[in-house]
Design a protein around this motif. Structure first.
Motif, PDB file in Angstrom:
ATOM      1  N   UNK A 136       0.871  -1.175   0.000  1.00 35.71           N
ATOM      2  CA  UNK A 136       0.000   0.000   0.000  1.00 35.71           C
ATOM      3  C   UNK A 136       0.907   1.224   0.000  1.00 35.71           C
ATOM      4  N   UNK A 137       1.366   1.585  -1.192  1.00 32.75           N
ATOM      5  CA  UNK A 137       2.404   2.601  -1.311  1.00 32.75           C
ATOM      6  C   UNK A 137       1.945   3.961  -0.790  1.00 32.75           C
ATOM      7  N   UNK A 138       0.725   4.352  -1.102  1.00 33.76           N
ATOM      8  CA  UNK A 138       0.270   5.678  -0.702  1.00 33.76           C
ATOM      9  C   UNK A 138       0.222   5.812   0.810  1.00 33.76           C
ATOM     10  N   UNK A 139      -0.386   4.845   1.483  1.00 33.34           N
ATOM     11  CA  UNK A 139      -0.454   4.878   2.939  1.00 33.34           C
ATOM     12  C   UNK A 139       0.944   4.851   3.544  1.00 33.34           C
ATOM     13  N   UNK A 140       1.818   4.017   2.995  1.00 31.69           N
ATOM     14  CA  UNK A 140       3.186   3.914   3.497  1.00 31.69           C
ATOM     15  C   UNK A 140       3.936   5.221   3.308  1.00 31.69           C
ATOM     16  N   UNK A 141       3.780   5.826   2.140  1.00 33.33           N
ATOM     17  CA  UNK A 141       4.484   7.068   1.843  1.00 33.33           C
ATOM     18  C   UNK A 141       4.018   8.207   2.750  1.00 33.33           C
ATOM     19  N   UNK A 142       2.729   8.299   2.998  1.00 31.28           N
ATOM     20  CA  UNK A 142       2.215   9.360   3.865  1.00 31.28           C
ATOM     21  C   UNK A 142       2.773   9.215   5.280  1.00 31.28           C
ATOM     22  N   UNK A 143       2.857   7.982   5.770  1.00 33.88           N
ATOM     23  CA  UNK A 143       3.421   7.763   7.104  1.00 33.88           C
ATOM     24  C   UNK A 143       4.885   8.180   7.136  1.00 33.88           C
ATOM     25  N   UNK A 144       5.632   7.836   6.091  1.00 32.22           N
ATOM     26  CA  UNK A 144       7.034   8.254   6.020  1.00 32.22           C
ATOM     27  C   UNK A 144       7.152   9.769   5.959  1.00 32.22           C
ATOM     28  N   UNK A 145       6.339  10.421   5.145  1.00 33.25           N
ATOM     29  CA  UNK A 145       6.436  11.869   4.981  1.00 33.25           C
ATOM     30  C   UNK A 145       6.155  12.598   6.294  1.00 33.25           C
ATOM     31  N   UNK A 146       5.235  12.083   7.093  1.00 36.34           N
ATOM     32  CA  UNK A 146       4.951  12.704   8.394  1.00 36.34           C
ATOM     33  C   UNK A 146       6.196  12.662   9.279  1.00 36.34           C
ATOM     34  N   UNK A 147       6.863  11.520   9.278  1.00 39.47           N
ATOM     35  CA  UNK A 147       8.081  11.379  10.071  1.00 39.47           C
ATOM     36  C   UNK A 147       9.196  12.264   9.521  1.00 39.47           C
ATOM     37  N   UNK A 148       9.364  12.269   8.220  1.00 35.27           N
ATOM     38  CA  UNK A 148      10.425  13.068   7.627  1.00 35.27           C
ATOM     39  C   UNK A 148      10.191  14.557   7.840  1.00 35.27           C
ATOM     40  N   UNK A 149       8.968  14.997   7.690  1.00 36.44           N
ATOM     41  CA  UNK A 149       8.660  16.418   7.892  1.00 36.44           C
ATOM     42  C   UNK A 149       8.965  16.832   9.326  1.00 36.44           C
ATOM     43  N   UNK A 150       8.653  15.965  10.262  1.00 31.97           N
ATOM     44  CA  UNK A 150       8.917  16.275  11.665  1.00 31.97           C
ATOM     45  C   UNK A 150      10.417  16.403  11.933  1.00 31.97           C
ATOM     46  N   UNK A 151      11.214  15.539  11.313  1.00 35.67           N
ATOM     47  CA  UNK A 151      12.653  15.549  11.568  1.00 35.67           C
ATOM     48  C   UNK A 151      13.383  16.658  10.804  1.00 35.67           C
ATOM     49  N   UNK A 152      12.867  17.074   9.668  1.00 40.17           N
ATOM     50  CA  UNK A 152      13.552  18.062   8.827  1.00 40.17           C
ATOM     51  C   UNK A 152      12.834  19.405   8.775  1.00 40.17           C
TER      52      UNK A 152
ATOM     53  N   UNK B 154       1.083  14.931  -4.984  1.00 42.31           N
ATOM     54  CA  UNK B 154       0.706  15.366  -6.327  1.00 42.31           C
ATOM     55  C   UNK B 154       1.897  15.302  -7.274  1.00 42.31           C
ATOM     56  N   UNK B 155       3.045  15.805  -6.829  1.00 43.55           N
ATOM     57  CA  UNK B 155       4.226  15.804  -7.686  1.00 43.55           C
ATOM     58  C   UNK B 155       4.760  14.388  -7.916  1.00 43.55           C
ATOM     59  N   UNK B 156       4.669  13.564  -6.914  1.00 45.17           N
ATOM     60  CA  UNK B 156       5.173  12.196  -7.005  1.00 45.17           C
ATOM     61  C   UNK B 156       4.449  11.398  -8.087  1.00 45.17           C
ATOM     62  N   UNK B 157       3.152  11.691  -8.273  1.00 46.89           N
ATOM     63  CA  UNK B 157       2.358  11.054  -9.336  1.00 46.89           C
ATOM     64  C   UNK B 157       2.445   9.527  -9.268  1.00 46.89           C
ATOM     65  N   UNK B 158       2.193   8.986  -8.084  1.00 43.65           N
ATOM     66  CA  UNK B 158       2.189   7.537  -7.874  1.00 43.65           C
ATOM     67  C   UNK B 158       3.521   6.906  -8.248  1.00 43.65           C
ATOM     68  N   UNK B 159       4.613   7.638  -7.945  1.00 41.41           N
ATOM     69  CA  UNK B 159       5.953   7.102  -8.149  1.00 41.41           C
ATOM     70  C   UNK B 159       6.539   7.351  -9.510  1.00 41.41           C
ATOM     71  N   UNK B 160       5.824   8.059 -10.381  1.00 39.18           N
ATOM     72  CA  UNK B 160       6.320   8.272 -11.744  1.00 39.18           C
ATOM     73  C   UNK B 160       7.317   9.425 -11.844  1.00 39.18           C
ATOM     74  N   UNK B 161       7.365  10.300 -10.832  1.00 36.48           N
ATOM     75  CA  UNK B 161       8.334  11.393 -10.830  1.00 36.48           C
ATOM     76  C   UNK B 161       9.445  11.059  -9.834  1.00 36.48           C
ATOM     77  N   UNK B 162      10.680  11.065 -10.307  1.00 38.35           N
ATOM     78  CA  UNK B 162      11.782  10.691  -9.426  1.00 38.35           C
ATOM     79  C   UNK B 162      11.933  11.715  -8.312  1.00 38.35           C
ATOM     80  N   UNK B 163      12.268  11.219  -7.137  1.00 35.03           N
ATOM     81  CA  UNK B 163      12.375  12.114  -5.974  1.00 35.03           C
ATOM     82  C   UNK B 163      13.533  13.097  -6.093  1.00 35.03           C
ATOM     83  N   UNK B 164      14.478  12.832  -6.974  1.00 36.59           N
ATOM     84  CA  UNK B 164      15.529  13.813  -7.231  1.00 36.59           C
ATOM     85  C   UNK B 164      14.974  15.048  -7.921  1.00 36.59           C
ATOM     86  N   UNK B 165      13.785  14.941  -8.471  1.00 31.56           N
ATOM     87  CA  UNK B 165      13.064  16.087  -9.044  1.00 31.56           C
ATOM     88  C   UNK B 165      12.090  16.666  -8.026  1.00 31.56           C
TER      89      UNK B 165
END
Length: 227
Positions: free
Chosen positions: A15-31, A49-60
């Motif tokens: 469940x990539x979307x749910x997993x990613x949102x949980x990670x982003x909450x943690x990352x936002x808190x730390x950074x 929105x920018x990630x587009x379900x993994x189609x946009x590389x995070x380096x962008x």
């Protein structure tokens, strides 16, 4: 006859979307001191929105979103490294993942995963979900030098499972990369819909349409439903 069942990873087993949102909450808190003025909700929504379900590389994604919210441009590389190293710690499966795979295994099915992506990153998620212990073969595009929807990648996966493509069922969420790619390789298919609409500019799904992983169990007993 179905001899092997293969799955996509992101938004199919993981469940990539749910997993990613949980990670982003943690990352936002730390950074957060380096991310500019964005509250978490705004940062999360723009990232998704920018990630587009993994189609946009995070380096962008990271440099762009930092610029939009007046964050520290130098944080982009640190955020990307953090994403690569820690995102898998938040990996969540879709409901019924382990039970479905275990039941397929008990029925004598060979099991595999075909996923596009970077080898180290995808391998961490596969291990976090315990999938490396549940399937017989994992094919990751970076390692294989092929990407879905190339039929050659699906044919290679079938060969690794010692099953003809005509006796393989592939389940995935992406209409083109997963469903049409597997169909063009001669596999039966099931589109993991998850509430989305099939693209209007494509021909209708060539196989079954499912909303839950547990529905795969009925498909392997009813080959005519997925042809």
């Amino acid at each position: 006859m179905t001899a092997a069942v293969l799955f996509d990873l992101d938004e199919t087993l993981l469940d990539r979307t749910t997993s990613l949102i949980a990670f982003l909450a943690d990352q936002h808190n730390r950074f957060r001191s380096r991310l500019g003025y964005a509250a978490f909700e705004a940062w999360r929504d723009r990232f998704i929105a920018m990630d587009a379900r993994g189609h946009t590389h995070k380096s962008v994604v990271y440099p762009t979103i930092l610029a939009e919210f007046s964050g520290d441009p130098a944080a982009a590389d640190d955020l990307l490294d953090d994403y690569r190293e820690r995102c898998s710690s938040f990996a969540r499966p879709f409901a019924g993942m382990a039970e479905t795979l275990q039941e397929l295994r008990s029925r004598g099915m060979y099991l595999g995963i075909i996923t596009n992506g970077e080898t180290a990153f995808q391998s961490r998620h596969i291990e976090a979900l315990g999938l490396d212990r549940m399937v017989d073969a994992v094919l990751i595009s970076q390692t294989e030098g092929l990407r879905k929807p190339d039929p050659a990648l699906f044919e290679r996966a079938a060969a690794r499972l010692c099953a003809p493509a005509s006796e393989c069922l592939f389940i995935g969420d992406n209409p083109v990369a997963d469903v049409l790619g597997a169909h063009n390789a001669g596999m039966s298919t099931a589109w993991f819909q998850c509430g989305r609409d099939w693209p209007a500019d494509l021909p209708p799904p060539p196989g079954a349409v499912i909303e839950r992983l547990s529905e795969v169990l009925a498909l392997v007993d009813d080959v005519s439903a997925v042809r």
